[in-house]
Write a protein that holds these residues in place. Structure first.
Motif, PDB file in Angstrom:
ATOM      1  N   ASN A 264       7.877 -15.849 -19.480  1.00  0.00           N
ATOM      2  CA  ASN A 264       6.934 -16.445 -18.521  1.00  0.00           C
ATOM      3  C   ASN A 264       7.641 -17.473 -17.647  1.00  0.00           C
ATOM      4  O   ASN A 264       7.330 -17.623 -16.469  1.00  0.00           O
ATOM      5  CB  ASN A 264       5.759 -17.091 -19.261  1.00  0.00           C
ATOM      6  N   ASP A 265       8.619 -18.145 -18.236  1.00  0.00           N
ATOM      7  CA  ASP A 265       9.354 -19.152 -17.470  1.00  0.00           C
ATOM      8  C   ASP A 265      10.162 -18.501 -16.346  1.00  0.00           C
ATOM      9  O   ASP A 265      10.204 -19.012 -15.222  1.00  0.00           O
ATOM     10  CB  ASP A 265      10.259 -19.937 -18.425  1.00  0.00           C
ATOM     11  N   ALA A 272       7.196 -14.998  -9.165  1.00  0.00           N
ATOM     12  CA  ALA A 272       6.461 -13.718  -9.176  1.00  0.00           C
ATOM     13  C   ALA A 272       5.041 -13.962  -8.671  1.00  0.00           C
ATOM     14  O   ALA A 272       4.548 -15.095  -8.707  1.00  0.00           O
ATOM     15  CB  ALA A 272       6.425 -13.162 -10.596  1.00  0.00           C
ATOM     16  N   LYS A 273       4.385 -12.895  -8.200  1.00  0.00           N
ATOM     17  CA  LYS A 273       2.996 -13.065  -7.742  1.00  0.00           C
ATOM     18  C   LYS A 273       2.131 -13.568  -8.906  1.00  0.00           C
ATOM     19  O   LYS A 273       2.409 -13.273 -10.070  1.00  0.00           O
ATOM     20  CB  LYS A 273       2.456 -11.721  -7.260  1.00  0.00           C
ATOM     21  N   ASP A 274       1.039 -14.270  -8.585  1.00  0.00           N
ATOM     22  CA  ASP A 274       0.168 -14.807  -9.641  1.00  0.00           C
ATOM     23  C   ASP A 274      -0.351 -13.692 -10.551  1.00  0.00           C
ATOM     24  O   ASP A 274      -0.619 -13.895 -11.731  1.00  0.00           O
ATOM     25  CB  ASP A 274      -1.031 -15.531  -9.018  1.00  0.00           C
ATOM     26  N   SER A 275      -0.531 -12.500  -9.985  1.00  0.00           N
ATOM     27  CA  SER A 275      -1.137 -11.390 -10.739  1.00  0.00           C
ATOM     28  C   SER A 275      -0.103 -10.491 -11.412  1.00  0.00           C
ATOM     29  O   SER A 275      -0.438  -9.375 -11.800  1.00  0.00           O
ATOM     30  CB  SER A 275      -1.961 -10.538  -9.768  1.00  0.00           C
ATOM     31  N   TRP A 276       1.145 -10.940 -11.567  1.00  0.00           N
ATOM     32  CA  TRP A 276       2.186 -10.024 -12.055  1.00  0.00           C
ATOM     33  C   TRP A 276       1.831  -9.435 -13.418  1.00  0.00           C
ATOM     34  O   TRP A 276       1.192 -10.063 -14.248  1.00  0.00           O
ATOM     35  CB  TRP A 276       3.556 -10.703 -12.085  1.00  0.00           C
ATOM     36  N   ALA A 277       2.269  -8.179 -13.595  1.00  0.00           N
ATOM     37  CA  ALA A 277       2.067  -7.486 -14.869  1.00  0.00           C
ATOM     38  C   ALA A 277       3.430  -7.097 -15.435  1.00  0.00           C
ATOM     39  O   ALA A 277       4.414  -6.962 -14.694  1.00  0.00           O
ATOM     40  CB  ALA A 277       1.214  -6.243 -14.662  1.00  0.00           C
ATOM     41  N   PHE A 278       3.462  -6.917 -16.753  1.00  0.00           N
ATOM     42  CA  PHE A 278       4.725  -6.572 -17.422  1.00  0.00           C
ATOM     43  C   PHE A 278       4.682  -5.143 -17.957  1.00  0.00           C
ATOM     44  O   PHE A 278       3.705  -4.739 -18.594  1.00  0.00           O
ATOM     45  CB  PHE A 278       5.015  -7.534 -18.583  1.00  0.00           C
ATOM     46  N   HIS A 295       3.566  -9.465 -25.875  1.00  0.00           N
ATOM     47  CA  HIS A 295       2.233  -9.405 -26.505  1.00  0.00           C
ATOM     48  C   HIS A 295       1.190 -10.198 -25.710  1.00  0.00           C
ATOM     49  O   HIS A 295       0.068 -10.364 -26.168  1.00  0.00           O
ATOM     50  CB  HIS A 295       2.302  -9.939 -27.944  1.00  0.00           C
ATOM     51  N   GLY A 296       1.569 -10.676 -24.551  1.00  0.00           N
ATOM     52  CA  GLY A 296       0.671 -11.529 -23.772  1.00  0.00           C
ATOM     53  C   GLY A 296      -0.285 -10.742 -22.889  1.00  0.00           C
ATOM     54  O   GLY A 296      -0.227  -9.503 -22.815  1.00  0.00           O
ATOM     55  N   PRO A 297      -1.157 -11.461 -22.170  1.00  0.00           N
ATOM     56  CA  PRO A 297      -2.220 -10.809 -21.388  1.00  0.00           C
ATOM     57  C   PRO A 297      -1.714 -10.016 -20.183  1.00  0.00           C
ATOM     58  O   PRO A 297      -2.429  -9.170 -19.657  1.00  0.00           O
ATOM     59  CB  PRO A 297      -3.085 -11.994 -20.922  1.00  0.00           C
ATOM     60  N   VAL A 301       2.048  -2.604 -21.742  1.00  0.00           N
ATOM     61  CA  VAL A 301       2.992  -1.661 -22.346  1.00  0.00           C
ATOM     62  C   VAL A 301       2.313  -0.584 -23.189  1.00  0.00           C
ATOM     63  O   VAL A 301       2.783   0.557 -23.232  1.00  0.00           O
ATOM     64  CB  VAL A 301       4.068  -2.385 -23.181  1.00  0.00           C
ATOM     65  N   PHE A 302       1.194  -0.928 -23.833  1.00  0.00           N
ATOM     66  CA  PHE A 302       0.587   0.098 -24.692  1.00  0.00           C
ATOM     67  C   PHE A 302      -0.283   1.059 -23.875  1.00  0.00           C
ATOM     68  O   PHE A 302      -0.413   2.229 -24.208  1.00  0.00           O
ATOM     69  CB  PHE A 302      -0.161  -0.555 -25.858  1.00  0.00           C
ATOM     70  N   ARG A 303      -0.840   0.573 -22.793  1.00  0.00           N
ATOM     71  CA  ARG A 303      -1.506   1.476 -21.844  1.00  0.00           C
ATOM     72  C   ARG A 303      -0.461   2.441 -21.248  1.00  0.00           C
ATOM     73  O   ARG A 303      -0.692   3.648 -21.131  1.00  0.00           O
ATOM     74  CB  ARG A 303      -2.161   0.667 -20.721  1.00  0.00           C
ATOM     75  N   GLU A 304       0.688   1.866 -20.901  1.00  0.00           N
ATOM     76  CA  GLU A 304       1.790   2.664 -20.345  1.00  0.00           C
ATOM     77  C   GLU A 304       2.222   3.741 -21.347  1.00  0.00           C
ATOM     78  O   GLU A 304       2.457   4.899 -20.972  1.00  0.00           O
ATOM     79  CB  GLU A 304       2.949   1.709 -20.026  1.00  0.00           C
ATOM     80  N   ALA A 305       2.298   3.360 -22.629  1.00  0.00           N
ATOM     81  CA  ALA A 305       2.699   4.342 -23.656  1.00  0.00           C
ATOM     82  C   ALA A 305       1.649   5.443 -23.778  1.00  0.00           C
ATOM     83  O   ALA A 305       1.981   6.638 -23.819  1.00  0.00           O
ATOM     84  CB  ALA A 305       2.892   3.631 -24.995  1.00  0.00           C
TER      85      ALA A 305
END
Ligand code: CP
Length: 318
Positions: A264-265, A272-278, A295-297, A301-305
């Motif tokens: 996050n740091d 990064a944009k405020d809405s960034w996703a990982f 494991h954060g909000p 990754v699990f949707r991607e899987a």
């Protein structure tokens, strides 16, 4: 001649868009009705699909084997210890024999030349389930995930034009196909790698060539500074720093990639944009992304899987 699928480079921008849309359509219909439409169920009825994997797999095996069943076919899993290939039999003989008795071949290989040769000698379509250069099924799932999470569009495109993906880490097979797809869909890609681990020259040419296939191509940026790549990014993505087959380089790579962990740091420092996703194609190791992000909000990754399953069922809707 059969049409093979070895890389996202094999698709036009319109074809890639259609495959992602089909995947989304089948996902929506099947999840909302808990039923597989007859048109899909009959697609591979009475057909056998050979699945030759010479490397381990969780997602690719489950998704492709399940997809063949969903489409009414029989998946025949052939691990490296199950068949004669590479021990008693050449790739040419294997390709001719395997394709004479099956309707398609899904192949996970080491060198890309292996799947390219398989395709050259096969009389049925060959689908690349990962080679050292490309991972096309993963990239259909990735663009499905990006489209679901961030953008919706009912127009002819996926509505991703102008967004930015920041890839932080190793320049590997997943990045290559992701960048090729991004160029085709008008998505910018910023790649941060340590010195000595950047995109090889010949692959950069392939990515630039992909941009030439699109009327509104994405742009590729490269840097050795993770913060520069992260600036204004919508998506932060990484992958393992030590791919299968590179285990002997583990200590050297872990040292070289120090400072490239996604945190996050880093996202904050880089802007990064405020809405960034990982995103991460998995399997994941903690060195490339810390637990707070993984494991954060922001992590999808699990949707991607799961989307690997829908990416493997992206055939025509009729
Ligand atoms: N992402 C991916 O290809 O996972 P597997 O190696 O488990 O198939």
């Amino acid at each position: 001649a059969p049409r093979h699928f070895l890389s996202i480079a094999d698709l036009t921008p319109a074809e890639l868009t259609t495959l992602v849309r089909n995947a989304h359509h089948h996902k929506t219909v099947i999840k909302s009705t808990d039923e597989v439409p007859q048109s899909l169920r009959g697609a591979l009825a009475g057909k056998t699909v050979a699945m030759t994997f010479n490397k381990r797999s969780t997602r690719t095996r489950i998704s492709t084997e399940g997809a063949v069943v969903t489409m009414g076919g029989h998946p025949m899993f052939l691990g490296k210890d199950d068949i004669q290939l590479g021990v008693n039999e050449s790739l040419y003989d294997t390709a001719v024999v395997m394709s004479s008795m099956t309707s398609a071949i899904v192949a996970r290989v080491g060198p890309h030349s292996d799947v390219a040769d398989l395709a050259k000698y096969s009389s049925v379509p060959v689908i690349n389930a990962l080679s050292d250069l490309y991972h096309p099924l993963q990239i259909i799932a990735d663009f499905l995930t990006i489209a679901e999470v961030n953008f919706t569009s009912s127009g002819p495109s996926l509505g991703l034009e102008g967004m930015k993906i920041a890839w932080i880490g190793d320049a590997n097979n997943v990045l290559f196909d992701l960048a090729i797809g991004a160029m085709k869909l008008g998505v910018d890609v910023a790649v941060a790698t340590p010195k000595g681990y950047s995109i090889p020259e010949d692959m950069r040419a392939v990515i630039e060539q992909a941009a030439n296939t699109s009327p509104k191509p994405g742009k590729l940026f490269e840097t050795n500074v993770p913060e520069e790549a992260v600036k204004n990014a919508d998506i932060l993505v990484t992958d393992t720093w030590v791919s299968m087959g590179q285990e002997e380089e583990t200590a050297k790579r872990l040292a070289a990639f120090k400072g490239f962990q996604i945190t996050n740091d880093l996202a904050k420092r880089g802007g990064a944009k405020d809405s960034w996703a990982f995103m991460h194609c998995l399997p994941r190791h903690p060195e490339e992304v810390d637990d707070d992000v993984f494991h954060g909000p922001r992590s999808v990754v699990f949707r991607e899987a799961e989307n690997r399953k829908w990416a493997a069922i992206c055939r025509s809707r009729t």
